[in-house]
Write a protein that holds these residues in place. Structure first.
Motif, mmCIF file in Angstrom:
data_model
loop_
_atom_site.group_PDB
_atom_site.id
_atom_site.type_symbol
_atom_site.label_atom_id
_atom_site.label_comp_id
_atom_site.label_asym_id
_atom_site.label_seq_id
_atom_site.Cartn_x
_atom_site.Cartn_y
_atom_site.Cartn_z
ATOM 1 N N ASP A 47 16.418 -55.130 -0.406
ATOM 2 C CA ASP A 47 15.620 -54.936 0.809
ATOM 3 C C ASP A 47 14.319 -55.719 0.664
ATOM 4 O OD1 ASP A 47 14.480 -53.327 -1.191
ATOM 5 O OD2 ASP A 47 13.509 -52.096 0.314
ATOM 6 N N ARG A 48 13.453 -55.684 1.694
ATOM 7 C CA ARG A 48 12.227 -56.492 1.655
ATOM 8 C C ARG A 48 10.951 -55.652 1.782
ATOM 9 N NH1 ARG A 48 12.202 -61.293 5.488
ATOM 10 N NH2 ARG A 48 11.096 -62.278 3.773
ATOM 11 N N ARG A 49 11.081 -54.344 1.715
ATOM 12 C CA ARG A 49 9.910 -53.494 1.923
ATOM 13 C C ARG A 49 9.156 -53.266 0.610
ATOM 14 N NH1 ARG A 49 8.558 -48.108 1.250
ATOM 15 N NH2 ARG A 49 7.128 -47.247 2.809
ATOM 16 N N GLY A 52 6.176 -50.647 -0.322
ATOM 17 C CA GLY A 52 5.362 -49.556 0.219
ATOM 18 C C GLY A 52 4.578 -48.862 -0.865
ATOM 19 N N THR A 95 3.889 -48.473 4.487
ATOM 20 C CA THR A 95 4.425 -49.818 4.235
ATOM 21 C C THR A 95 3.289 -50.818 4.053
ATOM 22 O OG1 THR A 95 6.396 -49.306 5.526
ATOM 23 C CG2 THR A 95 5.934 -51.626 5.151
ATOM 24 N N THR A 108 6.350 -56.538 4.228
ATOM 25 C CA THR A 108 7.739 -56.557 4.697
ATOM 26 C C THR A 108 8.451 -57.855 4.303
ATOM 27 O OG1 THR A 108 7.038 -57.467 6.809
ATOM 28 C CG2 THR A 108 7.189 -55.080 6.661
ATOM 29 N N ASP A 109 7.895 -58.546 3.313
ATOM 30 C CA ASP A 109 8.538 -59.786 2.827
ATOM 31 C C ASP A 109 8.495 -59.836 1.305
ATOM 32 O OD1 ASP A 109 5.843 -60.079 2.476
ATOM 33 O OD2 ASP A 109 5.682 -62.037 3.441
ATOM 34 N N SER A 125 13.017 -47.576 1.604
ATOM 35 C CA SER A 125 13.437 -48.980 1.508
ATOM 36 C C SER A 125 13.902 -49.450 2.878
ATOM 37 C CB SER A 125 14.564 -49.123 0.477
ATOM 38 O OG SER A 125 15.666 -48.332 0.847
ATOM 39 N N TRP A 169 13.546 -52.599 6.016
ATOM 40 C CA TRP A 169 12.813 -53.715 6.624
ATOM 41 C C TRP A 169 13.509 -55.050 6.393
ATOM 42 C CZ3 TRP A 169 8.643 -50.682 8.284
ATOM 43 C CH2 TRP A 169 7.917 -51.233 9.358
ATOM 44 N N LYS A 215 18.116 -59.303 9.189
ATOM 45 C CA LYS A 215 17.217 -58.476 9.981
ATOM 46 C C LYS A 215 17.783 -57.068 10.042
ATOM 47 C CE LYS A 215 14.446 -61.367 12.938
ATOM 48 N NZ LYS A 215 14.125 -61.829 14.299
ATOM 49 N N MET A 262 13.268 -52.125 11.805
ATOM 50 C CA MET A 262 11.891 -52.377 11.390
ATOM 51 C C MET A 262 11.049 -51.092 11.453
ATOM 52 S SD MET A 262 11.906 -55.467 10.526
ATOM 53 C CE MET A 262 12.810 -56.974 10.711
ATOM 54 N N ASP A 263 11.583 -50.026 10.911
ATOM 55 C CA ASP A 263 10.815 -48.781 10.883
ATOM 56 C C ASP A 263 11.047 -48.049 9.565
ATOM 57 O OD1 ASP A 263 13.381 -48.052 11.171
ATOM 58 O OD2 ASP A 263 13.148 -46.808 12.946
#
Length: 204
Positions: free
Chosen positions: A25-27, A29, A34, A37-38, A180, A182, A200, A203-204
């Motif tokens: 994943d890309r999150r 936090g 968060t 997101t990258d 996790s 995003w 994609k 996005m939450d």
């Protein structure tokens, strides 16, 4: 909350026919907030070997730097790239060295060995290896990843089918874990090429 869950993560590696896929994943936090997101969890060691680090992000970055350093020394001395099995032993030794104050990481190692045979492996924070012939998972979404991979995995998948399978498993699993997600980051590695794709997701 465990220190391993502080930043949240989801990692999966899966084997295909003379190929493998590794996805994350890309999150990033801090507990439920968060920060980014990258975030990059998967790193390339060389063209046929990739390392994913779940767990505490600061320890993951420190451990990655140490492993790159040790791999470069190996390349200078041996004049060749490390085999995945050798690299797994190195990671295990470095983690076990620090067992009384461990790196709070759960690594996932995926590579192509001799005869283009895929090798995947994960370990705990003190370097106890777990080898698998189908898939390995790590991170806060690991429980739902086990279920998704178990139901979707088939033997001897071609690279495109492997990409579909690992992407669907990742996306459906991170939706069941609030730490996790995003989007996703997927590498599909064959003997001749490395394909990197971004997914994609919610996005939450």
């Amino acid at each position: 909350m465990s220190i391993f869950e502080y930043n949240g993560s989801a990692l999966v590696a899966m084997v295909g026919k003379n190929c493998f896929a590794i996805a994350s994943d890309r999150r990033l936090g801090v507990q439920l907030q968060t920060i980014a997101t990258d975030f990059q969890r998967i790193s390339k060691i060389h063209d046929r070997l990739f390392l994913g680090l779940s767990g505490l992000a600061t320890d993951a970055q420190t451990l990655y730097q140490r492993l790159v350093f040790r791999h470069k020394l190996y390349q200078l001395r041996e004049e060749r790239d490390m085999k995945p099995e050798t690299f797994a032993n190195l990671v295990s030794a470095i983690l076990y060295e620090k067992r009384f104050g461990p790196y709070f990481c759960q690594p996932v190692i995926a590579g192509l060995g001799d005869d283009d045979k895929p090798f995947i492996c994960t370990m705990d924070s003190i370097g106890a290896k777990e080898l698998a012939k189908d898939f390995v998972v790590a991170g806060t979404a690991s429980e739902s990843l086990y279920g998704a991979c178990e139901s979707m995995f088939k033997e001897d998948m071609e690279p495109e089918e492997l990409f579909e399978t690992v992407s669907q498993a990742l996306l459906s699993s991170v939706d069941r874990d609030c730490l996790s997600g995003w989007g996703g980051h997927v590498y599909v590695v064959t003997p001749t090429e490395v394909k990197e794709r971004l997914l994609k997701g919610r996005m939450d």
